[in-house]
Motif scaffolding. Sequence first.
Motif, mmCIF file in Angstrom:
data_model
loop_
_atom_site.group_PDB
_atom_site.id
_atom_site.type_symbol
_atom_site.label_atom_id
_atom_site.label_comp_id
_atom_site.label_asym_id
_atom_site.label_seq_id
_atom_site.Cartn_x
_atom_site.Cartn_y
_atom_site.Cartn_z
ATOM 1 N N UNK A 151 -1.570 15.293 0.941
ATOM 2 C CA UNK A 151 -2.208 14.741 -0.249
ATOM 3 C C UNK A 151 -2.670 13.301 -0.067
ATOM 4 N N UNK A 152 -2.169 12.610 0.958
ATOM 5 C CA UNK A 152 -2.571 11.212 1.139
ATOM 6 C C UNK A 152 -3.507 11.066 2.328
ATOM 7 N N UNK A 153 -4.364 10.062 2.264
ATOM 8 C CA UNK A 153 -5.141 9.709 3.434
ATOM 9 C C UNK A 153 -4.224 9.009 4.417
ATOM 10 N N UNK A 154 -4.664 8.934 5.663
ATOM 11 C CA UNK A 154 -3.916 8.131 6.602
ATOM 12 C C UNK A 154 -3.981 6.669 6.172
ATOM 13 N N UNK A 155 -2.953 5.911 6.546
ATOM 14 C CA UNK A 155 -2.966 4.506 6.172
ATOM 15 C C UNK A 155 -2.753 4.281 4.697
ATOM 16 N N UNK A 156 -1.944 5.119 4.055
ATOM 17 C CA UNK A 156 -1.707 4.923 2.620
ATOM 18 C C UNK A 156 -0.824 3.720 2.379
ATOM 19 N N UNK A 157 -0.047 3.329 3.412
ATOM 20 C CA UNK A 157 0.815 2.150 3.242
ATOM 21 C C UNK A 157 -0.047 0.910 3.044
ATOM 22 N N UNK A 158 -1.104 0.807 3.857
ATOM 23 C CA UNK A 158 -2.039 -0.315 3.743
ATOM 24 C C UNK A 158 -2.680 -0.324 2.363
ATOM 25 N N UNK A 159 -3.012 0.871 1.864
ATOM 26 C CA UNK A 159 -3.634 0.945 0.541
ATOM 27 C C UNK A 159 -2.653 0.541 -0.556
ATOM 28 N N UNK A 160 -1.366 0.864 -0.341
ATOM 29 C CA UNK A 160 -0.354 0.401 -1.285
ATOM 30 C C UNK A 160 -0.270 -1.112 -1.306
ATOM 31 N N UNK A 161 -0.405 -1.717 -0.109
ATOM 32 C CA UNK A 161 -0.403 -3.184 -0.046
ATOM 33 C C UNK A 161 -1.594 -3.749 -0.795
#
Lengths: 169, 100
Positions: A85-95
Amino acid sequence: MVEWFFGYLAGATILLSILVVLGRNPVHSVLWMLLMFLHVAGLYLLLNAEFLAATQVIVYAGAILVLFLFVVMLLNLKEEMRVRQFTGGWLFRGLIALGIIYVLRKGLEGFRVEFKGPWSIEAVERATHTKALGQVLFTDYILPFEVASLVLLVAIIGAVFLAKKRLRS
Amino acid sequence: MVPLYWYLWLGSAVFAIGVFGFIARRNIIIMFLSIELMLNGVNISLVALSHYMQDLRGQILVFFVIAVAAAEAAIGLAIIIAMFRNRATLHADEIAGMKG
């Protein structure tokens, strides 16, 4: 007492928004969203905006989300639920999202409420909220009101035009 | 009395959650719901400011935001239905027909 009410409504709103964003099944997300809209309506009640609370329940929860539910059930979501369900790099998007909160907080740091308009709580109570809102809406904001009706008309025609099946000629 | 800042915190938090959902999820319906989340975050801030500034103009703005959100939901869902009929997918990455 009011603080406890606010704490409950705010906590539930944030928790339900997170559930909306993280949910795998869109039907569940729409139902969490419904619950979240009801809590936001409760927040409006805390802020003495009864008419907006009613509008929130009727228009958002009653009309928009029912439309969402209809569309979600029209579509076949079986294989959609199997992909990640998430794109790759969702951690960066959370930031990025956290950065947006930081920017908004920094922007509001020097903000003080110095302006006081004519509609104090007592004035709104004397006129009743719906009447007070109507007085402002139909005098100062009559042109935007008419434009809003035009926007809704365009939306009706556009939705019918976009969603109808193309007829083979 | 709840301080104004708590409401503004709440509004920006809901907005940021909506932004995260919009850029991190690939399901079009969830992206669309995230837009509604963002609108609601802004609405909370507007109503709170309107209450604390004793002016009804913020609430008028919320009224118009709700009207535009209704129009946007109708149009957006019609586009989703038309797209699903032609492509049979709801995954945003697979809809790249207009990519250069």
